[in-house]
Design a protein around this motif. Structure first.
Motif, PDB file in Angstrom:
ATOM      1  N   SER A 225       0.899  -1.293  -0.044  1.00 36.47           N
ATOM      2  CA  SER A 225      -0.125  -0.040  -0.024  1.00 36.47           C
ATOM      3  C   SER A 225       0.712   1.365  -0.014  1.00 36.47           C
ATOM      4  CB  SER A 225      -0.869  -0.054   1.257  1.00 36.47           C
ATOM      5  OG  SER A 225      -1.742  -1.042   1.393  1.00 36.47           O
ATOM      6  N   VAL A 226       1.981   1.403   0.732  1.00 35.12           N
ATOM      7  CA  VAL A 226       2.796   2.499   0.628  1.00 35.12           C
ATOM      8  C   VAL A 226       3.648   2.758  -0.561  1.00 35.12           C
ATOM      9  CG1 VAL A 226       4.755   3.398   2.033  1.00 35.12           C
ATOM     10  CG2 VAL A 226       2.907   2.171   3.263  1.00 35.12           C
ATOM     11  N   PHE A 227       4.326   1.585  -1.053  1.00 37.41           N
ATOM     12  CA  PHE A 227       5.496   1.796  -2.080  1.00 37.41           C
ATOM     13  C   PHE A 227       4.693   1.562  -3.460  1.00 37.41           C
ATOM     14  CE2 PHE A 227       8.106   0.383   1.429  1.00 37.41           C
ATOM     15  CZ  PHE A 227       9.184   1.415   1.327  1.00 37.41           C
ATOM     16  N   ILE A 228       3.260   1.104  -3.641  1.00 35.26           N
ATOM     17  CA  ILE A 228       2.808   1.133  -4.982  1.00 35.26           C
ATOM     18  C   ILE A 228       2.546   2.605  -5.544  1.00 35.26           C
ATOM     19  CG2 ILE A 228       0.522   1.087  -4.063  1.00 35.26           C
ATOM     20  CD1 ILE A 228       2.380  -1.060  -7.212  1.00 35.26           C
ATOM     21  N   TRP A 229       2.348   3.480  -4.379  1.00 33.61           N
ATOM     22  CA  TRP A 229       2.054   4.799  -4.859  1.00 33.61           C
ATOM     23  C   TRP A 229       3.038   5.662  -5.633  1.00 33.61           C
ATOM     24  CZ3 TRP A 229      -2.471   7.410  -5.013  1.00 33.61           C
ATOM     25  CH2 TRP A 229      -3.480   6.979  -4.187  1.00 33.61           C
ATOM     26  N   TRP A 230       4.340   5.196  -5.528  1.00 33.64           N
ATOM     27  CA  TRP A 230       5.441   5.743  -6.611  1.00 33.64           C
ATOM     28  C   TRP A 230       4.986   5.849  -7.885  1.00 33.64           C
ATOM     29  CZ3 TRP A 230       8.760   9.213  -6.600  1.00 33.64           C
ATOM     30  CH2 TRP A 230       9.702   9.464  -7.458  1.00 33.64           C
ATOM     31  N   ILE A 231       4.167   4.951  -8.312  1.00 30.51           N
ATOM     32  CA  ILE A 231       3.860   4.746  -9.941  1.00 30.51           C
ATOM     33  C   ILE A 231       3.053   6.150 -10.152  1.00 30.51           C
ATOM     34  CG2 ILE A 231       3.900   2.380  -9.854  1.00 30.51           C
ATOM     35  CD1 ILE A 231       0.892   2.110  -9.878  1.00 30.51           C
ATOM     36  N   GLN A 232       2.466   6.710  -9.112  1.00 33.42           N
ATOM     37  CA  GLN A 232       1.415   7.940  -9.331  1.00 33.42           C
ATOM     38  C   GLN A 232       2.374   9.122  -9.307  1.00 33.42           C
ATOM     39  OE1 GLN A 232      -1.629   7.718 -10.001  1.00 33.42           O
ATOM     40  NE2 GLN A 232      -1.827   5.532  -9.889  1.00 33.42           N
ATOM     41  N   LEU A 233       3.407   9.155  -8.754  1.00 30.19           N
ATOM     42  CA  LEU A 233       4.281  10.284  -8.505  1.00 30.19           C
ATOM     43  C   LEU A 233       5.351  10.328  -9.652  1.00 30.19           C
ATOM     44  CD1 LEU A 233       4.872  10.419  -4.775  1.00 30.19           C
ATOM     45  CD2 LEU A 233       3.184  11.772  -6.186  1.00 30.19           C
ATOM     46  N   TYR A 234       5.797   9.063  -9.897  1.00 29.79           N
ATOM     47  CA  TYR A 234       7.017   8.889 -10.818  1.00 29.79           C
ATOM     48  C   TYR A 234       6.913   9.729 -12.288  1.00 29.79           C
ATOM     49  CZ  TYR A 234      10.434   6.591 -13.474  1.00 29.79           C
ATOM     50  OH  TYR A 234      11.461   6.269 -14.464  1.00 29.79           O
ATOM     51  N   PRO A 235       5.590   9.638 -12.872  1.00 27.99           N
ATOM     52  CA  PRO A 235       5.269  10.221 -14.242  1.00 27.99           C
ATOM     53  C   PRO A 235       5.622  11.910 -14.024  1.00 27.99           C
ATOM     54  CG  PRO A 235       3.572   8.568 -13.860  1.00 27.99           C
ATOM     55  CD  PRO A 235       4.229   8.755 -12.762  1.00 27.99           C
ATOM     56  N   VAL A 236       5.206  12.393 -13.223  1.00 26.47           N
ATOM     57  CA  VAL A 236       5.148  13.823 -12.731  1.00 26.47           C
ATOM     58  C   VAL A 236       6.801  14.312 -12.639  1.00 26.47           C
ATOM     59  CG1 VAL A 236       4.646  15.860 -11.277  1.00 26.47           C
ATOM     60  CG2 VAL A 236       3.213  13.998 -11.365  1.00 26.47           C
ATOM     61  N   PHE A 237       7.351  13.582 -11.983  1.00 28.34           N
ATOM     62  CA  PHE A 237       8.883  13.921 -12.121  1.00 28.34           C
ATOM     63  C   PHE A 237       9.498  13.572 -13.317  1.00 28.34           C
ATOM     64  CE2 PHE A 237       7.927  13.188  -7.617  1.00 28.34           C
ATOM     65  CZ  PHE A 237       8.483  14.397  -7.020  1.00 28.34           C
ATOM     66  N   ALA A 238       9.317  12.440 -13.930  1.00 28.52           N
ATOM     67  CA  ALA A 238       9.954  12.297 -15.188  1.00 28.52           C
ATOM     68  C   ALA A 238       9.581  12.942 -16.385  1.00 28.52           C
ATOM     69  CB  ALA A 238       9.287  10.738 -15.489  1.00 28.52           C
ATOM     70  N   LEU A 239       8.290  13.564 -16.622  1.00 31.50           N
ATOM     71  CA  LEU A 239       7.957  14.485 -17.579  1.00 31.50           C
ATOM     72  C   LEU A 239       8.528  15.726 -17.336  1.00 31.50           C
ATOM     73  CD1 LEU A 239       4.107  13.385 -18.048  1.00 31.50           C
ATOM     74  CD2 LEU A 239       5.843  12.820 -19.644  1.00 31.50           C
ATOM     75  N   ARG A 240       8.572  16.379 -16.067  1.00 32.41           N
ATOM     76  CA  ARG A 240       9.039  17.465 -15.721  1.00 32.41           C
ATOM     77  C   ARG A 240      10.623  17.617 -16.237  1.00 32.41           C
ATOM     78  NH1 ARG A 240      11.882  20.379 -11.582  1.00 32.41           N
ATOM     79  NH2 ARG A 240      11.170  22.457 -11.313  1.00 32.41           N
TER      80      ARG A 240
END
Length: 280
Positions: A225-240
């Protein structure tokens, strides 16, 4: 007069028949290796060729997972020799993900047929829903009783849906960032890296959760539940990082692309379910 030592040691390449006097053929690059005498060297050579095991795999995976967009930006800037090729990395991630995914499936996960479909006499089924309904109920009962063929077909088609998602997501980023000057192939690389991250991260978190759950199912579920949330934040950092966006633009663009991806994924999985149900 005897030939010099350097010439006397010259042999011919078994691949192209060119003269060689070193470890590698100067013409085709094949290693001068006799597998009958050195089979370990041959196995190591092919393993290295397939996985490119020279530090690129672990370093590339770490960069891909924890430095969003860094590998993609470097690749688009022409720094390719120091990286594992995107397609090879994607296929590697797909292989380990679907091996793990298939291991998670069990016949017990298939829900039992309902009483209305399975236990009702054929005459009642025919009266209530017609011949087509009775045929569908019989088909469903067959799948529930023997799900192996259904799961085998599902597992065969699902990786193809993910692979098809690469050019579709690339088309979406191409339309969104059409003024940035990137050609479509470059957007394919961006899409491939994003989906490679998704496959690797879900595999690592899922596998880690499975291991922890052996000792404590509650902690295993918390880990997921904690670590799977990185897939939601990752695209933001990557696209930026890739497109040099502001945080606001990166956030909304990521949300839009995630929406496109999950709609595409839902449609693809639905199609795979239909194919598995009627063709298995």
């Amino acid at each position: 007069m005897s030939a010099p030592d350097s010439l006397s040691a010259t042999t011919r390449c078994l691949n192209c028949n060119a003269e060689i006097n070193s470890e590698y053929c100067p013409s085709c690059g094949q290693r001068d290796l006799d597998f009958k005498k050195d089979w370990r060297g041959l196995v190591g050579e092919y393993a290295s060729s397939f996985l490119n095991i020279d530090g690129k795999v672990p370093q590339g995976i770490i960069r891909l997972l924890f430095l969003p967009g860094a590998m993609t930006a470097a690749f688009l800037d022409g720094k390719r020799a120091s990286q594992m090729p995107p397609l090879r990395l994607y296929l590697f991630a797909s292989l380990i993900f679907f091996l793990w995914f298939n291991s998670q499936q069990d016949a017990d996960l298939v829900a039992p047929p309902s009483l209305a479909a399975a236990d009702a006499p054929p005459s009642e089924q025919t009266l209530s829903s017609g011949n087509s309904g009775a045929a569908l109920a019989a088909k469903m009962q067959e799948k529930f009783e023997s799900p192996e063929a259904f799961l085998a077909t599902f597992n065969t088609w699902l990786p193809r849906v993910f692979l098809l998602g690469v050019p579709i997501l690339a088309l979406a980023t191409r339309l969104v960032f059409r003024k940035r000057g990137y050609v479509y192939l470059e957007h394919v690389i961006i899409s491939m890296h994003l989906q490679t991250f998704l496959l690797l991260w879900v595999f690592l978190v899922g596998f880690g959760s499975d291991l922890i759950s052996v000792a404590s199912p509650e902690i295993g579920n918390l880990f997921w539940s904690v670590f799977i949330w990185w897939i939601q934040l990752y695209p933001v950092f990557a696209l930026r990082r890739i497109f040099d966006l502001t945080w606001t633009k990166a956030l909304f663009t990521a949300l839009f692309l995630e929406f496109i991806f999950f709609v595409m994924l839902a449609a693809g999985v639905s199609l795979v379910l239909l194919i598995s149900f009627f063709w298995a």
